[in-house]
Design an enzyme around this catalytic site. Structure first.
Site, PDB file in Angstrom:
ATOM      1  N   HIS A  31       0.868  -1.190   0.000  1.00  0.00           N
ATOM      2  CA  HIS A  31       0.000   0.000   0.000  1.00  0.00           C
ATOM      3  C   HIS A  31       0.898   1.231   0.000  1.00  0.00           C
ATOM      4  O   HIS A  31       1.506   1.567   1.017  1.00  0.00           O
ATOM      5  CB  HIS A  31      -0.908   0.028   1.231  1.00  0.00           C
ATOM      6  CG  HIS A  31      -1.931   1.117   1.209  1.00  0.00           C
ATOM      7  ND1 HIS A  31      -3.281   0.874   1.254  1.00  0.00           N
ATOM      8  CD2 HIS A  31      -1.809   2.462   1.133  1.00  0.00           C
ATOM      9  CE1 HIS A  31      -3.930   2.024   1.211  1.00  0.00           C
ATOM     10  NE2 HIS A  31      -3.055   3.012   1.140  1.00  0.00           N
ATOM     11  N   HIS A  33       1.427   5.412  -1.703  1.00  0.00           N
ATOM     12  CA  HIS A  33       0.981   6.559  -2.509  1.00  0.00           C
ATOM     13  C   HIS A  33       2.199   7.262  -3.096  1.00  0.00           C
ATOM     14  O   HIS A  33       2.997   7.850  -2.360  1.00  0.00           O
ATOM     15  CB  HIS A  33       0.186   7.544  -1.639  1.00  0.00           C
ATOM     16  CG  HIS A  33      -1.077   6.977  -1.092  1.00  0.00           C
ATOM     17  ND1 HIS A  33      -2.276   7.045  -1.770  1.00  0.00           N
ATOM     18  CD2 HIS A  33      -1.343   6.321   0.073  1.00  0.00           C
ATOM     19  CE1 HIS A  33      -3.225   6.462  -1.043  1.00  0.00           C
ATOM     20  NE2 HIS A  33      -2.669   6.010   0.075  1.00  0.00           N
ATOM     21  N   ARG A  35       1.795   9.619  -5.574  1.00  0.00           N
ATOM     22  CA  ARG A  35       1.344  10.854  -6.212  1.00  0.00           C
ATOM     23  C   ARG A  35       1.752  10.813  -7.693  1.00  0.00           C
ATOM     24  O   ARG A  35       1.886   9.736  -8.258  1.00  0.00           O
ATOM     25  CB  ARG A  35       1.862  12.097  -5.481  1.00  0.00           C
ATOM     26  CG  ARG A  35       1.647  12.105  -3.972  1.00  0.00           C
ATOM     27  CD  ARG A  35       0.222  11.815  -3.559  1.00  0.00           C
ATOM     28  NE  ARG A  35       0.055  11.965  -2.105  1.00  0.00           N
ATOM     29  CZ  ARG A  35      -0.949  11.435  -1.437  1.00  0.00           C
ATOM     30  NH1 ARG A  35      -1.876  10.712  -2.063  1.00  0.00           N
ATOM     31  NH2 ARG A  35      -1.064  11.623  -0.128  1.00  0.00           N
ATOM     32  N   ASN A  59      -5.475   6.823  -6.223  1.00  0.00           N
ATOM     33  CA  ASN A  59      -6.261   8.033  -5.936  1.00  0.00           C
ATOM     34  C   ASN A  59      -5.535   9.308  -6.366  1.00  0.00           C
ATOM     35  O   ASN A  59      -5.279  10.206  -5.572  1.00  0.00           O
ATOM     36  CB  ASN A  59      -6.661   8.102  -4.458  1.00  0.00           C
ATOM     37  CG  ASN A  59      -5.480   8.112  -3.504  1.00  0.00           C
ATOM     38  OD1 ASN A  59      -4.435   7.551  -3.800  1.00  0.00           O
ATOM     39  ND2 ASN A  59      -5.652   8.756  -2.358  1.00  0.00           N
ATOM     40  N   HIS A 195      -4.770  -0.990   5.781  1.00  0.00           N
ATOM     41  CA  HIS A 195      -4.383  -0.085   6.879  1.00  0.00           C
ATOM     42  C   HIS A 195      -5.360  -0.115   8.045  1.00  0.00           C
ATOM     43  O   HIS A 195      -5.869   0.922   8.477  1.00  0.00           O
ATOM     44  CB  HIS A 195      -4.151   1.341   6.386  1.00  0.00           C
ATOM     45  CG  HIS A 195      -5.236   1.923   5.532  1.00  0.00           C
ATOM     46  ND1 HIS A 195      -6.564   1.945   5.883  1.00  0.00           N
ATOM     47  CD2 HIS A 195      -5.173   2.530   4.318  1.00  0.00           C
ATOM     48  CE1 HIS A 195      -7.269   2.533   4.933  1.00  0.00           C
ATOM     49  NE2 HIS A 195      -6.451   2.900   3.977  1.00  0.00           N
ATOM     50  N   LEU A 240      -5.683   9.117   7.806  1.00  0.00           N
ATOM     51  CA  LEU A 240      -6.972   8.430   7.808  1.00  0.00           C
ATOM     52  C   LEU A 240      -6.782   7.004   7.298  1.00  0.00           C
ATOM     53  O   LEU A 240      -6.152   6.830   6.252  1.00  0.00           O
ATOM     54  CB  LEU A 240      -7.999   9.175   6.952  1.00  0.00           C
ATOM     55  CG  LEU A 240      -8.483  10.514   7.524  1.00  0.00           C
ATOM     56  CD1 LEU A 240      -9.360  11.237   6.507  1.00  0.00           C
ATOM     57  CD2 LEU A 240      -9.247  10.304   8.840  1.00  0.00           C
ATOM     58  N   HIS A 271       2.374  14.615   1.517  1.00  0.00           N
ATOM     59  CA  HIS A 271       1.787  15.908   1.141  1.00  0.00           C
ATOM     60  C   HIS A 271       2.850  16.964   1.387  1.00  0.00           C
ATOM     61  O   HIS A 271       3.695  16.810   2.275  1.00  0.00           O
ATOM     62  CB  HIS A 271       0.560  16.234   1.995  1.00  0.00           C
ATOM     63  CG  HIS A 271      -0.612  15.336   1.774  1.00  0.00           C
ATOM     64  ND1 HIS A 271      -1.422  15.437   0.664  1.00  0.00           N
ATOM     65  CD2 HIS A 271      -1.116  14.319   2.526  1.00  0.00           C
ATOM     66  CE1 HIS A 271      -2.384  14.520   0.750  1.00  0.00           C
ATOM     67  NE2 HIS A 271      -2.214  13.834   1.862  1.00  0.00           N
ATOM     68  N   ALA A 283      -4.743  14.652   5.180  1.00  0.00           N
ATOM     69  CA  ALA A 283      -4.483  13.425   5.933  1.00  0.00           C
ATOM     70  C   ALA A 283      -3.420  12.595   5.226  1.00  0.00           C
ATOM     71  O   ALA A 283      -3.491  12.384   4.015  1.00  0.00           O
ATOM     72  CB  ALA A 283      -5.764  12.621   6.080  1.00  0.00           C
TER      73      ALA A 283
END
Length: 378
Positions: A31, A33, A35, A59, A195, A240, A271, A283
């Site tokens: 899992h 991210h 970006r 996402n 998660h 989250l 972020h 988040a």
């Protein structure tokens, strides 16, 4: 392969004086991210230095809802793999973003591509860039039927989006209501409860059939919700599903070291500093710089470093039906200071534990130097 067929092997621990080296199979992350550009230059470098296979979250804005979009995103990621990573040693495993309009035909196309491994369910509005997510579970049942037929994994962001539900109880609410309904309608669906953060969700996965597994992040193994509020508001611990109680953390750690149904999914979610330290901060915790080290710290706290390889290198591949990881990596007990920030495209990201000292360090592939000292920091 299935979890029933999965077998453990001993982790090689080399003790020299007061130094401790732990040799494990190459870790994977189920899992992550990344970006998109221009951040990929930096996010891919962090992940590729630590992990072999990495499950890529879909996402983006707009989200990755088609096989064509997933394959294009995969190429953008592969172009950013650092030269020092051997060819083929880093493999992005792609996913699709489930919407009310995802068709069975798209699920078949994803399966046939050979590069899309799962489909992600975000309840609409549950987390970062989830506004395109599922609003009506009946509308996604045809797609879930096709996934059940093909053995395609459904990945769950398990939180209620009912704003009347307490933010610390939204995961439990989802696993009390929505998840049982999905499994009742599609009992053979292969599911990863991603998660998980609560004792309730951990127990749900434990009691579910062999077609249901769970991932746990490094930061949820190490921290409880006090971290968000210690000495003031700490936005870089806000994610989250949100951090939960100490009892929840202890349950997560218990199942992580003992059950074949749980494996690492870091949910590293960068972020920019500006988007975290703002009136309405995003988040997500950035942990790619030291995820394996954080897990080692957590497992060491309960004297279960022997379970580290199972959690970070073996169980996930077994559940996903992938071949065992190849190659070895070495964790060394070595103090190093986590940088205050790393480059993140045209911005900066503040990593978890910024400015603090870490006790463990993952050596790079085939070298004797520790990873974290080679990243561009600021």
């Amino acid at each position: 392969s299935s979890l029933e067929e999965y077998a453990t092997s001993a982790v090689e621990v080399l003790v020299v004086g007061t130094m401790v080296d732990i040799e494990i199979l190459q870790p994977d992350d189920f899992h992550h991210h990344f970006r998109d550009e221009p951040a990929l230059e930096h996010t891919v470098a962090h992940a590729a230095m630590a992990f072999g296979r990495v499950l890529v979250m879909p996402n983006l804005v707009p989200p990755v809802t088609t096989t064509e979009g997933a394959l294009a995103y995969r190429e953008r990621i592969l172009r950013r793999v650092p030269k020092e990573v051997p060819e083929g040693a880093f493999v992005p495993l792609m996913t699709l973003y489930l919407t009310d309009n995802t068709s069975p035909e798209e699920i078949q196309k994803a399966k046939d591509s050979g590069h899309v491994y799962a489909v992600k369910l975000y309840p609409a509005g549950a987390t970062t860039n989830s506004d395109f997510g599922v609003t009506d579970y009946e509308r996604v049942m045809p797609a879930l039927s096709k996934m059940e037929e093909l053995g395609t994994l459904l990945l769950i962001h398990g939180e209620s989006t009912d704003q009347a539900v307490d933010v610390f109880e939204r995961e439990q609410s989802f696993y009390e209501t929505v998840m049982p309904m999905i499994l009742e309608k599609r009992p053979k669906l292969r599911v990863v409860c991603e998660h998980i953060t609560s004792a309730f969700a951990a127990s749900f996965v434990e009691k579910a059939g062999p077609n249901v597994a769970g991932t746990i992040t490094a930061h949820h193994l190490c921290h409880n919700r006090n971290a968000i509020f210690k000495g003031g508001i700490n936005p870089h611990f806000y994610c989250l599903p949100i951090l939960k109680t100490e009892a929840d953390r202890k349950k997560l750690l218990e199942v992580a070291v003992s059950s074949n149904k749980f494996f690492l999914g870091t949910d590293s979610a960068p972020h920019s500093v500006e988007k975290k330290e703002s009136p309405c901060g995003c988040a997500g915790c950035f942990t790619a710089h030291m995820a394996v080290e954080l897990v080692a710290e957590a497992f060491e706290s309960v004297k279960r470093l022997d379970a580290l390889e199972d959690f970070v290198s073996r169980r996930g591949a077994a559940f996903y039906g992938l071949p065992p990881a190849e190659g070895k990596r070495t964790l060394v007990r070595e103090a190093w200071n986590v940088p205050e920030s790393y480059q993140f495209g045209n911005a900066k990201v503040r990593p978890l534990r910024a400015g603090e000292e870490s006790r463990w360090k993952l050596k790079p592939r085939g070298t004797g130097q520790a990873i974290g000292h080679g990243y561009p920091s600021s």
